[in-house]
Enzyme design. Structure first.
Site: not given
Ligand code: SAH
Length: 216
Positions: A61
């Site tokens: 993000s």
């Molecule tokens: N907080 C992260 C943002 C990552 S983007 C950071 O600091 O980098 C969101 C993430 O959610 C992605 O990596 C995606 O694979 C994950 N995601 C999507 N659905 C999910 C689920 N049901 N359980 C766990 N992770 C999930």
């Protein structure tokens, strides 16, 4: 310019526009090196205020969104926190910094390779003891670590996954983007008995939650 200087400038900009205010959030964003959490090919942009690709079609993000969420989460030392959407591990590392030595964060990510990279980056920051990166569908929560003082979701879903409300402590807070696949609102609920006290913040755009309570 060194990464340290670029990071200082990023934090100064986020303060200037009012995205981050509290001493705790400012200190955490100063301390955690975002460049460690992005792929080498994107490192020159690590301190730009923009989301960046982290592989597997996912993104880290933008710093302002991470800062806004950290301010709203109202973290305290020693808290037990659950994250859905661990991704690069950057957000989890910041939370780990803020909850201190006695705090814990369980960060759940559905894509194994991202989880593995996140573990390495977190280790590099010396925060391994406070963070457990686990693989699975975070919309079902992680019963073993519950109940949680704080839960936050960094992917978008149409509704708050009910298991997460169940795993939240009385008086606990949950922060999540809710809405459609392409546009959401940042929503916070506080658990008060059987009721959820709800606050809505501004619009935001996150990658979709894939899982039981995500988009079909
Ligand atoms: N907080 C992260 C943002 C990552 S983007 C950071 O600091 O980098 C969101 C993430 O959610 C992605 O990596 C995606 O694979 C994950 N995601 C999507 N659905 C999910 C689920 N049901 N359980 C766990 N992770 C999930």
């Amino acid at each position: 310019m060194s990464y340290e200087k670029e990071r200082e400038r990023m934090v100064a900009n986020l303060r200037m526009v009012g995205h981050i205010k509290s001493r705790e959030v400012v200190e955490a964003m100063r301390a955690i090196p975002r460049h460690v959490f992005v792929p080498e090919s994107a490192r020159s942009s690590a301190y730009h205020d923009t989301p960046l690709p982290i592989g597997e079609g996912q993104t880290i993000s933008a710093p302002h969104m991470v800062g806004i969420m950290l301010e709203r989460l109202d973290l305290k030392k020693g808290q037990n926190v659950f994250e859905v959407g661990g991704g690069s591990g950057y957000h989890a590392a910041l939370v780990a910094h803020m909850v201190g030595e006695k705090g814990r964060i369980i960060s759940m990510e559905r894509i194994e390779v991202l989880a593995e990279r996140a573990r390495k980056a977190i280790e590099e920051c010396g925060l391994r003891e406070r963070v457990a990166v686990v693989v699975g569908d975070g919309s079902l929560g992680w019963e073993k670590g519950a109940p949680y003082d704080r839960i936050f979701i960094t992917c978008a879903s149409p509704e708050i996954p009910p298991p997460l409300v169940d795993q939240l402590k009385e008086g606990g807070k949950l922060l999540t983007p809710l809405g459609s696949r392409y546009l959401q609102t940042l929503v916070q609920v506080e658990k008060k008995g059987k009721k959820l006290k709800r606050k809505t913040y501004g619009g935001c755009v996150f990658v979709p939650l894939v899982g039981e309570y995500g988009f079909s």
